[in-house]
Write an enzyme that holds these catalytic residues in place. Structure first.
Site, PDB file in Angstrom:
ATOM      1  N   ASP A   1       0.810  -1.218   0.000  1.00 16.15           N
ATOM      2  CA  ASP A   1       0.000   0.000   0.000  1.00 16.15           C
ATOM      3  C   ASP A   1       0.837   1.260   0.000  1.00 16.15           C
ATOM      4  O   ASP A   1       2.030   1.225   0.212  1.00 16.15           O
ATOM      5  CB  ASP A   1      -0.809   0.057   1.300  1.00 16.15           C
TER       6      ASP A   1
ATOM      7  N   LYS B   1      -3.039   4.344  -3.534  1.00 14.69           N
ATOM      8  CA  LYS B   1      -3.496   5.477  -4.325  1.00 14.69           C
ATOM      9  C   LYS B   1      -2.340   6.440  -4.497  1.00 14.69           C
ATOM     10  O   LYS B   1      -1.842   6.978  -3.522  1.00 14.69           O
ATOM     11  CB  LYS B   1      -4.631   6.180  -3.570  1.00 14.69           C
TER      12      LYS B   1
ATOM     13  N   MET C   1      -7.691   8.436  10.557  1.00 16.74           N
ATOM     14  CA  MET C   1      -8.308   8.968   9.330  1.00 16.74           C
ATOM     15  C   MET C   1      -9.188  10.169   9.649  1.00 16.74           C
ATOM     16  O   MET C   1     -10.271  10.322   9.096  1.00 16.74           O
ATOM     17  CB  MET C   1      -9.136   7.872   8.635  1.00 16.74           C
TER      18      MET C   1
END
Ligand code: SAH
Length: 514
Positions: free
Chosen positions: A40, A62, A177
């Site tokens: 990741d 991402k 987060m």
């Protein structure tokens, strides 16, 4: 390590929160034997150095602007890899079962009948506060803590999270987060009964040299975090324990914390130094200014043959590279360390002696200071009249040693085993950081690294004016000064740990260097 038709094992491995030293031993072992690694964003790239070069690496995170690989495709890749008989590692930030969708991936593996295991990691919910000096529990002030996601918009109605229970129940709240939704999360907690003056902190990029911490009462934290420009990834910590940071702050107070340090030695030798620096909270930046190239020749072949035939009385090694090159040459000629069996061995420097020790050779003579002159002094007790000496060295090495030995009546074969030369191109990203004044410290571990660095910068020594310049010893420092550099520190012990120690000392005294 492919096992024919057998289905491979999938290991869901926690990579830890950022500091590469926080990978578990089992995690490292799994990375080392992996055939396929699926990783990741938020994974420290240093960890991928553990992976065998021939193993396949698949990035599924991402990148800015791009889409992450859909979860179903990730599961597919893991299952296909295992069915092809590969040892698969699914490397995830922090702990794989804490908000990492590790649970979903394990479910997919279980449904497909693929064998898997979970290697827990050090989670950011605990590690980021720990590196900020905040214990999530404490005998007197906190006996419970909760980890909650801030990803789900706290202001939306019908939230799956019982914010009231979270605000009132646990003593300490860690929210992951939560950067984007910080204001909403803090408001929610206050609305549900957490006092607005509760100590709170946001820890950005915890456990790394870029760690930043903003502390404020709960009601004021969002504004304070915005004012400081804090970004993701960050952990929000709420509770009385945050007030302990004033006493327990440790990581971001180390003298080298956050310092950006240029390493100019060869790529292969940089890692030891990088590890030492990371342990001090510094950010190593590799800028190899030399490359080592073997120089097999008639002279090296003859030297190796004479060594194996016992025709030398002494072998003198002046660098770890020299040791590597001598043993490579021995190996090419079908010999091994026994070729040094009957010869006395002298090594300049602990690193050189260490390289010999790894080959099973204990040096007979190691001078206490690591320069050629000191070796000559140390050898004063030994009879060199008529002795045959092999000096295995780099091209262009200083002549002090062979001259001194010949002066004492020895026959010296000064044989070039390798050249150290400047790489063809400079890493433009690092040059740009030098130009932008982003480098705090430049380190030089040999004269050749100073020369190479100045050449790589096209002679623009002004780029080395802002950084604090550290040299491993007096010879390197003299070269730096000759080339017009200001030398700020010369380490007393001419080793990598010695150099890092000297830097710690210098920065412990002068906390800021403009
Ligand atoms: N499985 C991970 C969490 C994945 S969710 C773990 O156990 O740590 C991603 C969130 O983790 C980020 O939004 C941030 O809140 C947190 N995080 C991960 N690494 C972090 C770090 N070095 N410093 C602060 N927060 C971090």
């Amino acid at each position: 390590m492919t096992h024919g038709d057998a289905v491979g094992l999938v290991s869901l491995v926690g990579a830890g929160p950022g500091d590469p030293g926080l990978l578990t031993l089992l995690g490292r072992e799994r990375l080392r034997r992996a055939d396929l690694v699926v990783y990741d964003r938020l994974i420290n790239p240093v960890l991928l150095q553990e992976v065998r070069p021939e193993a396949e690496r698949v990035f599924v995170g991402k990148e800015a602007g791009a889409q992450a690989m859909p979860q179903a495709e990730i599961a597919r890749a893991l299952i296909d890899g295992a069915r092809a008989g590969k040892a698969v590692v699914r490397l995830k930030g922090g702990d794989p079962f804490v908000f990492g969708r590790g649970g979903e991936e394990a479910e997919a593996l279980a449904a497909a009948g693929v064998p898997f295991e979970v290697v827990p990691g050090v989670g950011s919910a605990v590690a980021a506060p720990a590196y900020a000096g905040i214990p999530v529990t404490h005998r007197e002030i906190a006996s419970s803590f909760v980890v909650v996601t801030g990803h789900e918009d706290a202001s939306k109605t019908g939230s799956a999270i019982d914010w009231e229970a979270i605000a009132r129940g646990p003593d300490t709240i860690a929210c992951l987060m939560a950067r984007r939704t910080l204001a909403a999360v803090c408001e929610r907690l206050i609305a549900h009964g957490r006092p607005p003056d509760t100590p709170a902190a946001l820890v950005e990029r915890g456990t790394t040299p870029q760690q930043r911490v903003v502390e404020a009462p709960l009601a004021r934290l969002p504004a304070a975090a915005d004012a400081a420009g804090l970004a993701a990834p960050a952990v929000l910590i709420v509770g009385q324990v945050v007030s302990l940071r004033a006493k327990l702050r440790w990581f971001d107070q180390r003298p080298l914390f956050g310092k950006r340090v240029l390493i100019t030695r060869t790529r292969t030798q940089a890692s030891e130094m990088a590890r030492c620096l990371v342990r001090e909270g510094a950010e190593p930046i590799e800028f190899p200014a030399i490359e080592i190239e073997a120089r097999p020749s008639a002279a090296t072949a003859a030297a190796v043959a004479d060594l194996a035939a016992g025709r030398y009385d002494w072998a003198i090694l002046t660098s770890a590279n020299g040791v590597d090159q001598l043993f490579d040459a021995l190996d090419r000629a079908g010999h091994d360390s026994r070729a040094l069996g009957g010869v006395r061995v002298a090594a300049i420097g602990q690193a050189t002696a260490g390289a010999l020790a790894r080959r099973g050779i204990r040096a007979d003579v190691v001078p206490t200071r690591y320069v050629a002159e000191e070796l000559l002094l140390t050898l004063a007790d030994h009879r060199l009249e008529g002795a045959r000496v092999l000096l295995a060295r780099a091209d262009g090495a200083r002549t002090v040693l062979p001259q001194g030995l010949r002066g004492r009546g020895a026959t010296v074969d000064d044989v070039v085993f390798y050249v150290s030369r400047r790489p063809a191109t400079a890493d433009s990203a690092v040059v740009a950081r030098l130009e932008a004044g982003e480098i705090d410290i430049a380190t030089f571990t040999a004269s050749s690294t100073v020369q190479g660095c100045v050449e790589l910068l096209d002679g623009r020594t002004e780029l080395l004016e802002r950084p604090f310049v550290a040299c491993i010893g007096p010879v390197t420092a003299a070269t730096a000064r000759e080339l017009g550099l200001r030398v700020d520190v010369v380490s007393e012990e001419h080793t990598i740990p010695g150099l890092v120690h000297a830097l710690k000392d210098a920065f412990g005294k002068v906390t800021s260097h403009a």
